[in-house]
Design a protein around this motif. Structure first.
Motif, PDB file in Angstrom:
ATOM      1  N   VAL A   1       0.846  -1.191   0.000  1.00 25.91           N
ATOM      2  CA  VAL A   1       0.000   0.000   0.000  1.00 25.91           C
ATOM      3  C   VAL A   1       0.884   1.246   0.000  1.00 25.91           C
ATOM      4  O   VAL A   1       1.773   1.410   0.838  1.00 25.91           O
ATOM      5  N   VAL A   2       0.627   2.140  -0.980  1.00 24.20           N
ATOM      6  CA  VAL A   2       1.440   3.343  -1.155  1.00 24.20           C
ATOM      7  C   VAL A   2       0.626   4.562  -0.753  1.00 24.20           C
ATOM      8  O   VAL A   2      -0.366   4.900  -1.397  1.00 24.20           O
ATOM      9  N   GLU A   3       1.023   5.236   0.290  1.00 21.28           N
ATOM     10  CA  GLU A   3       0.308   6.414   0.763  1.00 21.28           C
ATOM     11  C   GLU A   3       0.764   7.683   0.046  1.00 21.28           C
ATOM     12  O   GLU A   3      -0.035   8.589  -0.190  1.00 21.28           O
ATOM     13  N   ASN A   4       2.046   7.747  -0.301  1.00 21.48           N
ATOM     14  CA  ASN A   4       2.591   8.940  -0.954  1.00 21.48           C
ATOM     15  C   ASN A   4       3.052   8.594  -2.374  1.00 21.48           C
ATOM     16  O   ASN A   4       2.557   7.656  -2.982  1.00 21.48           O
ATOM     17  N   ARG A   5       4.020   9.323  -2.883  1.00 19.00           N
ATOM     18  CA  ARG A   5       4.473   9.098  -4.258  1.00 19.00           C
ATOM     19  C   ARG A   5       5.296   7.815  -4.390  1.00 19.00           C
ATOM     20  O   ARG A   5       5.176   7.098  -5.387  1.00 19.00           O
ATOM     21  N   PHE A   6       6.134   7.507  -3.392  1.00 12.70           N
ATOM     22  CA  PHE A   6       7.021   6.355  -3.487  1.00 12.70           C
ATOM     23  C   PHE A   6       6.580   5.256  -2.533  1.00 12.70           C
ATOM     24  O   PHE A   6       6.133   5.530  -1.411  1.00 12.70           O
ATOM     25  N   CYS A   7       6.741   4.022  -2.975  1.00 10.18           N
ATOM     26  CA  CYS A   7       6.388   2.867  -2.156  1.00 10.18           C
ATOM     27  C   CYS A   7       7.364   2.753  -0.982  1.00 10.18           C
ATOM     28  O   CYS A   7       8.592   2.733  -1.207  1.00 10.18           O
ATOM     29  N   PRO A   8       6.859   2.648   0.259  1.00  2.00           N
ATOM     30  CA  PRO A   8       7.757   2.539   1.416  1.00  2.00           C
ATOM     31  C   PRO A   8       8.439   1.182   1.515  1.00  2.00           C
ATOM     32  O   PRO A   8       9.396   1.025   2.270  1.00  2.00           O
ATOM     33  N   ASN A   9       7.985   0.217   0.711  1.00  5.75           N
ATOM     34  CA  ASN A   9       8.550  -1.133   0.785  1.00  5.75           C
ATOM     35  C   ASN A   9       9.671  -1.353  -0.224  1.00  5.75           C
ATOM     36  O   ASN A   9      10.733  -1.865   0.130  1.00  5.75           O
TER      37      ASN A   9
END
Length: 338
Positions: free
Chosen positions: A18-26
């Motif tokens: 799940v991506v909340e912003n522009r870049f994937c945190p994973n």
């Protein structure tokens, strides 16, 4: 940063996170539309090559005017603000190859074509005397001093004459296989090229082969630095990064001088432009030679005297080594001339 529109779907296309912003945190992938215009593709290519947002121009500025600063910053861990050393060298090499290839060669100019035709005509006339020269070789077993010199150097009139002499001369007067090959190769080149053409071809070969020479020579140069500095304080990797930045500087400055000379050549009849061209070349070549001293002193942190001594020795040793490599390239170029 990319200006592409963010996808409405917040699921990463790469790892399904799940991506909340522009870049994937994973995984770090940008969550933007996958279908791009040609305009975006072009600028994305440039950005990937140059790390476009200030890093490229900041890297070029420091590379040209702040010797060793990039190396010190990179080894201290500040790596995102500048282009990586390998990427920088590859990018400059790519641009150098591309721009040198774009500019047309002037070897086949009309004046040189006329000169070449004159050379061929002279060769045909000289070959008419080959039969009489061969007869004199067959009649006598002892050659005159003048004839002996002809067997020892490249003083033949044509390839046909050389072949005939080698075939009909006494065994004691025939060239060795290598001497015959070298004489024949030289004669072929001489018959098909004027002196001006040979000079231009060698100059053209030098400019095209310089990036290759630098690439071949880089690990040798880094090894010479390793020999001259403390093994406990410095790793070969450190010398390698210094070498990448130094050779990137040499290649970039060479490219800039090449482009400036190409741009000013059409106006070289003007005395002012000619003076500016000479002045730019003098400053550029002077900076190219001097640059290594401040770069070496600032990076290795040695006194001016010690750094000067080491720089002088390194310059002398590497000048000999690079001359040998250039000579090998020149021989290779000559062998492949037609």
């Amino acid at each position: 940063m990319s200006k592409s529109k963010i996808r409405n779907d917040k699921t990463c296309l790469n790892c399904r996170y799940v991506v909340e912003n522009r870049f994937c945190p994973n995984c770090g992938q940008e969550n933007t539309d996958t279908r791009k215009t040609f305009h975006h593709l072009f600028f994305h290519f440039i950005e990937d090559l140059t790390h476009y947002e200030n890093a490229f121009w900041k890297t070029i500025k420091n590379l040209l005017f702040k010797p060793a600063s990039l190396t010190k910053e990179y080894l201290s861990g500040k790596r995102l603000s500048y282009l990586a050393p390998v990427r920088l060298y590859i990018f400059i090499s790519f641009i150098t190859f591309l721009l040198i290839a774009i500019f047309p060669s002037e070897i086949n100019s009309p004046e040189k074509t006329i000169e070449k035709e004159s050379t061929i005509t002279t060769k045909n006339k000289s070959f008419q005397n080959t039969i009489s020269k061969n007869d004199s070789v067959k009649k006598s077993q002892t050659a005159s001093n003048e004839e002996e010199e002809e067997f020892q150097d490249f003083g033949y009139d044509s390839v046909e004459q050389l072949d005939s002499i080698q075939k009909n001369a006494p065994e004691s007067k025939k060239l060795t296989d290598f001497s015959y090959w070298a004489n024949r190769k030289f004669q072929i080149v001489k018959d098909n090229n004027s002196k001006g053409e040979l000079l231009e071809k060698f100059i053209s070969s030098f400019t095209h082969n310089l990036p290759k020479v630098l690439f071949v020579f880089m690990p040798i140069f880094a090894f010479s630095l390793w020999l001259f500095h403390g093994k406990k304080r410095w790793y070969y990797f450190d010398h390698g990064i210094f070498t990448l930045h130094y050779f990137s500087f040499l290649l970039l400055l060479f490219l800039l001088l090449f482009l400036i000379n190409k741009g000013l050549t059409p106006f070289s009849e003007s005395s002012l432009v000619s003076f500016i061209q000479i002045l730019i070349n003098f400053i550029g070549i002077g900076w190219m030679f001097y640059y290594f001293y401040p770069a070496h002193r600032r990076f290795y942190g040695e006194t001016r005297f010690i750094s000067f001594i080491k720089c002088s020795l390194l310059f002398f040793i590497n000048f000999i080594l690079v001359s040998i490599i250039l000579l090998l390239f020149a021989i290779y170029t000559f062998i492949n001339l037609h």
